[in-house]
Design a protein around this motif. Structure first.
Motif, PDB file in Angstrom:
ATOM      1  N   TRP A  20       0.840  -1.729  -0.107  1.00 47.66           N
ATOM      2  CA  TRP A  20       0.010  -0.312   0.058  1.00 47.66           C
ATOM      3  C   TRP A  20       0.865   1.165  -0.244  1.00 47.66           C
ATOM      4  CZ3 TRP A  20      -3.527   1.861  -1.589  1.00 47.66           C
ATOM      5  CH2 TRP A  20      -4.883   3.117  -0.757  1.00 47.66           C
ATOM      6  N   ARG A  21       2.108   1.500   0.629  1.00 48.76           N
ATOM      7  CA  ARG A  21       2.951   2.802   0.917  1.00 48.76           C
ATOM      8  C   ARG A  21       3.663   3.063  -0.961  1.00 48.76           C
ATOM      9  NH1 ARG A  21       4.187   0.125   6.282  1.00 48.76           N
ATOM     10  NH2 ARG A  21       6.122  -0.360   5.272  1.00 48.76           N
ATOM     11  N   LEU A  23       2.276   1.868  -3.081  1.00 48.95           N
ATOM     12  CA  LEU A  23       0.937   2.134  -4.007  1.00 48.95           C
ATOM     13  C   LEU A  23       0.677   3.613  -3.880  1.00 48.95           C
ATOM     14  CD1 LEU A  23      -0.416   1.699  -6.329  1.00 48.95           C
ATOM     15  CD2 LEU A  23      -2.368   0.442  -4.293  1.00 48.95           C
ATOM     16  N   ARG A  24       1.173   4.255  -3.350  1.00 46.04           N
ATOM     17  CA  ARG A  24       0.974   4.989  -2.635  1.00 46.04           C
ATOM     18  C   ARG A  24       2.139   6.115  -3.466  1.00 46.04           C
ATOM     19  NH1 ARG A  24      -0.553   7.015   3.152  1.00 46.04           N
ATOM     20  NH2 ARG A  24       0.981   5.484   3.362  1.00 46.04           N
ATOM     21  N   SER A  25       2.731   5.738  -3.271  1.00 50.25           N
ATOM     22  CA  SER A  25       3.932   6.417  -3.889  1.00 50.25           C
ATOM     23  C   SER A  25       4.298   6.794  -5.443  1.00 50.25           C
ATOM     24  CB  SER A  25       5.148   5.710  -3.824  1.00 50.25           C
ATOM     25  OG  SER A  25       5.627   4.592  -3.798  1.00 50.25           O
ATOM     26  N   SER A  26       3.344   5.661  -6.321  1.00 50.40           N
ATOM     27  CA  SER A  26       3.649   5.897  -7.501  1.00 50.40           C
ATOM     28  C   SER A  26       2.363   6.406  -8.462  1.00 50.40           C
ATOM     29  CB  SER A  26       2.761   3.838  -7.963  1.00 50.40           C
ATOM     30  OG  SER A  26       2.970   4.170  -9.159  1.00 50.40           O
ATOM     31  N   ARG A  27       2.220   7.490  -8.857  1.00 55.19           N
ATOM     32  CA  ARG A  27       2.174   8.506  -9.461  1.00 55.19           C
ATOM     33  C   ARG A  27       0.824   8.311 -10.582  1.00 55.19           C
ATOM     34  NH1 ARG A  27       4.504  14.325 -11.210  1.00 55.19           N
ATOM     35  NH2 ARG A  27       5.120  14.014  -8.858  1.00 55.19           N
ATOM     36  N   VAL A  30      -2.157   6.495  -8.835  1.00 47.67           N
ATOM     37  CA  VAL A  30      -2.853   7.003  -8.216  1.00 47.67           C
ATOM     38  C   VAL A  30      -3.657   7.862  -9.192  1.00 47.67           C
ATOM     39  CG1 VAL A  30      -3.150   9.258  -6.867  1.00 47.67           C
ATOM     40  CG2 VAL A  30      -1.381   7.462  -6.208  1.00 47.67           C
TER      41      VAL A  30
END
Length: 294
Positions: A20-21, A23-27, A30
């Motif tokens: 999840w962390r 994934l959130r860092s993948s622009r 998102v």
């Protein structure tokens, strides 16, 4: 509880948190998921976003350009273009999600089963799937739809026929990397059945591959279903469907271009969102789709 069991029981939570962390860092992921979410919200809120009936026509209002009453104009039957685009998202998302779920679920089960069983079952399944893959996707879709007729259920079946073999190849490649693991060998030694091993040992370790596969297949499913509607084998008139809208209004594109351009824009943004989500998920979770058998 043994040390191995303790590690395996505690591993999913940290792994999910890390995923999840990442994934959130993948622009890309998102942005892609945000675009898809916007389409879903618009489709759900379509009745609140427009007061026009997407099906009812008005001959006196036909072929109007964008204006205060009709922001995107009207088509050749006097139907509000914006209303049909908004409601068209319901059909595109509903049928596409159903078809993708069926394809990915069946493909995942068959792919894991072939990896676990191996031997003659794997060989036989591989030969059958190769024969299906040899048929062009659009031709296979047209054959199924021509034989069984139109309708959402038939379209879902036709899409499954096309995409299940492709999902099987990808999932089988991922499952083959898990099958030799010690915990799978231990489960077999305990006498657990194929489906128990698949559910408890294999699937939890390839869920990232399945999620990426779902996102990627969904973009292709949306395009194929819209192509079917454009060719006259998908949604039946006057169903608000993007592919059908382009087919109905292409002859009047010089008069009311928005009647064709609006559904094209809606379809393009949805596909772009799904592709961005798939690429972002693949990079965030470290899924090598080429290595997995794509």
């Amino acid at each position: 509880m043994t040390t191995v069991d303790t590690v395996r029981a505690d591993a999913p939570a940290p792994r999910a948190a890390r995923a999840w962390r990442t994934l959130r860092s993948s622009r890309a992921a998102v942005v892609g998921l945000a675009i898809v979410a916007v389409h879903v919200v618009i489709a759900l809120l379509a009745p609140l976003l427009t007061s026009y009936d997407p099906i009812a026509g008005n001959a006196s209002q036909a072929l109007l350009g964008p204006g205060g009453a009709h922001w995107a104009g009207t088509d050749q039957y006097g139907r509000d273009v914006l209303a049909r685009v908004l409601y068209g998202g319901r059909y595109a998302l509903g049928v596409s999600v159903a078809a993708t779920v069926v394809s990915v679920v069946l493909g995942t089960v068959i792919g894991c089963a072939t990896a676990l069983r191996g031997g003659w079952f794997d060989d036989l399944t591989g030969r059958v799937l190769d024969a299906v893959l040899a048929v062009p996707a659009v031709l296979a879709l047209l054959v199924v739809v021509t034989a069984l007729g139109t309708g959402p259920a038939v379209i879902v079946l036709a899409v499954a026929v096309v995409f299940v073999p492709q999902v099987v190849r990808v999932v089988r490649g991922a499952a083959l990397a898990v099958v030799p693991a010690d915990y799978v060998t231990a489960a077999r030694a305990r006498g657990e059945g194929t489906w128990s091993i698949l559910r408890r040992e294999v699937l939890p370790n390839i869920v990232d591959v399945v999620c990426v596969e779902f996102a990627m297949r969904a973009s292709w499913v949306v395009l194929l279903i819209s192509s079917l509607s454009f060719l006259g084998f998908g949604a039946d008139p006057p169903t608000p469907d993007w592919g059908l809208m382009v087919a109905e209004n292409r002859t009047a594109i010089t008069v009311v271009p928005m009647a064709s351009v609006a559904p094209i824009i809606a379809l393009a943004t949805l596909v772009i969102g799904l592709n961005l989500a798939a690429d972002g998920l693949s990079k965030a979770w470290g899924v090598d789709r080429i290595r997995e058998g794509f």
